[in-house]
Design a protein around this motif. Structure first.
Motif, PDB file in Angstrom:
ATOM      1  N   LEU A  53       0.844  -1.186   0.000  1.00 27.10           N
ATOM      2  CA  LEU A  53       0.000   0.000   0.000  1.00 27.10           C
ATOM      3  C   LEU A  53       0.881   1.239   0.000  1.00 27.10           C
ATOM      4  O   LEU A  53       2.028   1.193   0.456  1.00 27.10           O
ATOM      5  CB  LEU A  53      -0.902   0.002   1.240  1.00 27.10           C
ATOM      6  CG  LEU A  53      -2.009  -1.043   1.268  1.00 27.10           C
ATOM      7  CD1 LEU A  53      -2.711  -1.007   2.611  1.00 27.10           C
ATOM      8  CD2 LEU A  53      -3.007  -0.815   0.150  1.00 27.10           C
ATOM      9  N   GLU A 234      -3.324   8.065  -3.600  1.00 29.84           N
ATOM     10  CA  GLU A 234      -4.334   8.516  -2.635  1.00 29.84           C
ATOM     11  C   GLU A 234      -5.637   7.737  -2.799  1.00 29.84           C
ATOM     12  O   GLU A 234      -6.283   7.355  -1.809  1.00 29.84           O
ATOM     13  CB  GLU A 234      -4.589  10.007  -2.805  1.00 29.84           C
ATOM     14  CG  GLU A 234      -5.551  10.603  -1.784  1.00 29.84           C
ATOM     15  CD  GLU A 234      -4.990  10.651  -0.374  1.00 29.84           C
ATOM     16  OE1 GLU A 234      -5.761  10.980   0.552  1.00 29.84           O
ATOM     17  OE2 GLU A 234      -3.782  10.347  -0.182  1.00 29.84           O
ATOM     18  N   ARG A 237      -4.992   4.436  -1.261  1.00 29.74           N
ATOM     19  CA  ARG A 237      -4.870   4.555   0.196  1.00 29.74           C
ATOM     20  C   ARG A 237      -6.253   4.666   0.843  1.00 29.74           C
ATOM     21  O   ARG A 237      -6.518   4.073   1.888  1.00 29.74           O
ATOM     22  CB  ARG A 237      -4.025   5.781   0.536  1.00 29.74           C
ATOM     23  CG  ARG A 237      -3.759   5.978   2.020  1.00 29.74           C
ATOM     24  CD  ARG A 237      -2.974   7.257   2.267  1.00 29.74           C
ATOM     25  NE  ARG A 237      -1.628   7.194   1.715  1.00 29.74           N
ATOM     26  CZ  ARG A 237      -1.185   7.901   0.696  1.00 29.74           C
ATOM     27  NH1 ARG A 237      -2.006   8.742   0.059  1.00 29.74           N
ATOM     28  NH2 ARG A 237       0.055   7.789   0.268  1.00 29.74           N
TER      29      ARG A 237
END
Length: 292
Positions: A53, A234, A237
């Motif tokens: 990640l 992003e 995430r």
């Protein structure tokens, strides 16, 4: 002396029974001539590692860093309610493996394809930049083969395609073509790798399962969209699957433009200066200027 050793042994035994560790080597013990870190790594479980990640973000993500309406922006949102404006927009182009791609996406796409080659995936670009005129033919051919409603579900009308920005590409695997342009592409080695790793080069799988109501399109696991690594990381995430949800931009189906003499191809209004032209004449005029 023997009494003292016996006492120490008894104490050690009692503590061991109680589960208390009292002794530790004063120096590290090495095994097989390796350092402790390597020895630990040697005993780690093997197998395929999960994709990493993105690292935790330290500052709030700036969602206003790029425009979502400028077709030259890497964050532009093009969908059935937000067409490309102006409709004759053409990006600055570079050639990647024989296909026209927006300059901003060219180098990242080359690196992604090179990485796929190193893994033996055999990815190939099948479609990249499309002009307004070219997309006109793509949608018309799909409508002729499947009907207008199905064409709108799987193909963008002219002026509503991400391909016109040059930031979108469709990838296939000629060495294993059974799932090219099919939903099962998501379950192929190439499709799984793209879903897990495309973000590393700034790409996202734009149309994912269960997002049709948001994006307006059926899932396309072969369709990648370049947004830049910061935004791609992003989205991963936060677990957000669409640009519309991330930026709070409406999506869904086409607006119902009134069908009157001022209606253009695909339902987009046109000026009265061109309203007297037939649809065929409008298409010919566009094609003369825009065909790839």
């Amino acid at each position: 002396m023997r009494w003292r050793l016996a006492g120490v042994a008894a104490t050690a035994t009692a503590l061991a029974v109680a589960g208390v560790l009292v002794l530790a080597p004063s120096r590290p013990v090495h095994t097989h001539g390796t350092d402790p870190g390597r020895a630990a790594a040697a005993t780690a479980p093997t197998g395929l590692a999960r994709p990493a990640l993105p690292a935790p973000r330290q500052e709030p993500f700036d969602r206003a860093a790029h425009s979502t309406t400028d077709p030259g922006s890497i964050w532009v949102i093009v969908n059935k309610t937000h067409p490309v404006e102006p409709s004759d927009y053409r990006p600055d182009i570079e050639i990647v493996r024989g296909y026209q791609v927006a300059r901003a996406a060219a180098k990242p796409l080359e690196r992604l394809l090179d990485a796929g080659d190193r893994r033996g995936l055999g990815l190939k670009i099948e479609s990249a930049f499309r002009s307004y005129g070219y997309q006109l033919h793509v949608h018309a051919a799909t409508a002729a083969a499947r009907g207008e409603a199905e064409a709108d579900r799987v193909s963008a009308r002219a002026g509503y395609s991400e391909h016109q920005t040059g930031l979108a590409v469709d990838l296939i695997t000629p060495g294993d073509p059974a799932c090219d342009f099919e939903p099962c592409f998501a379950h192929t080695p190439a499709g799984r790798w793209l879903a897990d790793n495309a973000w590393r080069w700034g790409f996202v799988v734009r149309y994912q399962p269960a997002t049709t109501a948001v994006t307006g399109y059926a899932p396309e696991p072969w369709h990648l969209r370049y947004v830049g690594r910061p935004l791609a990381a992003e989205l991963r995430r936060e677990g957000v699957r669409t640009l519309e949800e991330f930026f709070g931009v409406p999506g869904g189906g086409y607006p119902r433009w009134p069908r009157d003499p001022d209606a253009g191809v695909g339902g987009r209004p046109v000026s009265r200066a061109t309203a007297s032209l037939t649809t065929s004449q409008r298409c010919s005029r566009i094609e003369a200027n825009m065909l790839v």
